[in-house]
Enzyme design. Structure first.
Site, PDB file in Angstrom:
ATOM      1  N   HIS A 110      36.400  95.229 -21.113  1.00 10.34           N
ATOM      2  CA  HIS A 110      37.952  95.579 -21.820  1.00 10.34           C
ATOM      3  C   HIS A 110      38.042  94.713 -22.206  1.00 10.34           C
ATOM      4  CE1 HIS A 110      39.987  95.939 -17.942  1.00 10.34           C
ATOM      5  NE2 HIS A 110      41.071  95.872 -18.661  1.00 10.34           N
TER       6      HIS A 110
ATOM      7  N   HIS B 269      41.449 101.786 -13.300  1.00  7.61           N
ATOM      8  CA  HIS B 269      43.277 101.908 -13.227  1.00  7.61           C
ATOM      9  C   HIS B 269      43.241 102.134 -14.528  1.00  7.61           C
ATOM     10  CE1 HIS B 269      43.049  97.268 -11.988  1.00  7.61           C
ATOM     11  NE2 HIS B 269      43.928  97.544 -13.329  1.00  7.61           N
TER      12      HIS B 269
ATOM     13  N   HIS C 251      50.494  94.476 -12.558  1.00  8.82           N
ATOM     14  CA  HIS C 251      50.504  94.001 -14.525  1.00  8.82           C
ATOM     15  C   HIS C 251      51.492  93.549 -14.530  1.00  8.82           C
ATOM     16  CE1 HIS C 251      47.156  96.655 -13.128  1.00  8.82           C
ATOM     17  NE2 HIS C 251      46.816  96.055 -14.510  1.00  8.82           N
TER      18      HIS C 251
ATOM     19  N   GLU D  39      38.921  91.564 -14.102  1.00  6.51           N
ATOM     20  CA  GLU D  39      39.228  93.116 -12.945  1.00  6.51           C
ATOM     21  C   GLU D  39      38.286  93.174 -12.121  1.00  6.51           C
ATOM     22  OE1 GLU D  39      42.569  94.517 -14.879  1.00  6.51           O
ATOM     23  OE2 GLU D  39      41.248  95.750 -15.437  1.00  6.51           O
TER      24      GLU D  39
END
Lengths: 136, 298
Positions: free
Chosen positions: B193, B12, B59, B240
């Site tokens: 990431h 996302h 976030h 995530e």
């Protein structure tokens, strides 16, 4: 795939990852006011006030001189050590009008063009960066 | 009765929302990413669910450090796109499905998953970018969405095993909803990431593809991956991917992959995307209500 068996080992392993500050409860406590300050920049009027006089805006928050200096210097690695979390600090990136990738690059030993080039070539390999202790 | 018809997992990355909103999805940089979603968009248009349970993480948008729910479910009527510091994305509000959401919330709590219930919040790129990638830019999203927010920011996040089990409990909840509804479960975020520190920019295609492989078939080995492995192998933000396991758990014993796509890079991140359907959607029965079984009493 076996993991640590108790909370102390679980937490201690995080310190064995090179170049990484896991956002643990200890960091979340330490950085609470820093992260809440950063969060305040979600509001346009706060961004304007911060831009107009950064020092004065920071003085409104319960922050140590060390934290204030690191914010003023945009020293993001220092801010991570002081309990900052990157998703909160990103409010500072957008206030400064710089991209997430550019801000992230300042935490590495590369400048932004070199960092971007590394990403375009497939990113940083995990080889040798998984564990300090095990050198893998 | 309501039924789970398919599951989708996707990264996302916020930059994809920016690219879509600014008409850059055909650029040299972005087109290989958007092209990977074309098959899924066409398939989805033919196989549109009534409701999506969309698992994502906030976030620092709706939640700050004041309150950190581990699992939270949106039971509201609708959710506006959040202002993440650049102004809200120009995308439609997300319409909820409060009847099903409250049913799932009640069912999960009685099944001993202690959910936080959200009636009002804004939703950030974690939720809206997947909708954009799969639906493009319609005036109105074509189905209802139940946001399910997971804390993957402040450690510890929930374990992969707990996420998988939550997925199974969601399947039981959907199965006991009396209305005739097609429901998809989407898991979002990832893949490898790292957005912080000197190790930033870490990408691990080998591990990511192992993870994609593990979502398919009748294996449940992914649920046993410890947090430390995600951290070492996939960067500080790769965690995530535990949210994908909620989707996978909800699809039951065995799945088949209809489409799969992997691309590096998008900004700091490896993009992964997979469309799954249940082959055997059986999940273990819950014999518990209010902990009323022999295991809970032991």
């Amino acid at each position: 795939m076996s993991g640590p068996k108790d909370i102390h080992t679980y937490l201690a392993e995080f310190d064995d990852i090179p170049g990484t500050r896991v956002f643990t409860a200890a960091r979340a406590r330490k950085g609470y006011h820093l992260n809440q300050f950063a969060m305040s920049l979600m509001k346009a009027e706060n961004r304007d006030r911060f831009r107009a006089d950064e020092k004065a805006y920071l003085d409104e928050w319960k922050l140590s001189d060390e934290v204030k200096a690191a914010v003023l210097a945009r020293d993001y690695n220092a801010l991570l050590d002081l309990g900052g979390n990157v998703y909160f600090l990103s409010k500072l990136f957008s206030t400064d009008g710089i991209s997430f990738a550019e801000a992230v690059s300042t935490m590495t030993d590369m400048d932004f063009p070199a960092y971007r080039e590394m990403m375009n070539r497939g990113g940083r390999s995990p080889e040798g960066l998984r564990s300090i202790r095990e050198k893998r | 009765m309501a039924r789970i018809t398919a599951g989708i997992a996707t990264s996302h990355v916020p930059l994809l929302g920016v690219a879509a909103d600014q008409g850059k999805s055909g650029d040299e940089y972005f087109s290989p990413i958007f092209a990977g979603y074309e098959w899924s968009r066409e398939w989805l248009a033919e196989n549109l669910p009534d409701v999506i349970v969309l698992v994502y993480n906030d976030h620092a948008s709706a939640f700050d450090m004041k309150i950190i729910p581990t699992f939270a479910i949106g039971c509201g009527e609708s959710y506006a796109p959040a202002d993440e510091g650049w102004g809200p994305r120009p995308v439609p509000d997300v319409e909820g499905h409060p009847d099903l959401a409250w049913h799932i919330a009640q069912s999960l709590i009685l099944d001993e998953f202690d959910m936080t219930i959200i009636n009002e919040m804004d939703v950030d790129h974690g939720l809206t970018v997947p909708l954009t990638m799969l639906f493009g830019a319609p005036d109105k999203w074509p189905c209802k969405v139940i946001p399910l927010a997971v804390n993957v920011v402040t450690y510890p996040p929930p374990s992969g095993n707990r996420c998988w089990a939550l997925g199974e409990a969601i399947a039981r909840a959907v199965d006991s909803f009396p209305e005739d509804l097609d429901v998809q479960v989407w898991g979002t975020g990832g893949m490898s990431h790292q957005l912080q520190g000197p190790r930033a920019g870490l990408i691990n295609p080998e591990w990511d593809n192992m993870f994609l492989d593990g979502l398919v078939g009748d294996t449940d080995k992914l649920r046993h991956i410890p947090h430390i492995e995600y951290l070492r192998e996939t960067g500080s933000e790769g965690i995530e991917m535990v949210m994908w396991l909620i989707m996978r758990g909800a699809l039951g014993r065995e799945t088949r992959a209809l489409h799969r796509h992997y691309h590096v890079p998008c900004s700091n991140t490896a993009i992964g995307h997979i469309v799954l359907e249940p082959v055997d959607g059986t999940v273990p029965p819950s014999t518990t209500i209010e902990g009323n079984n022999s295991a809970a009493k032991a």
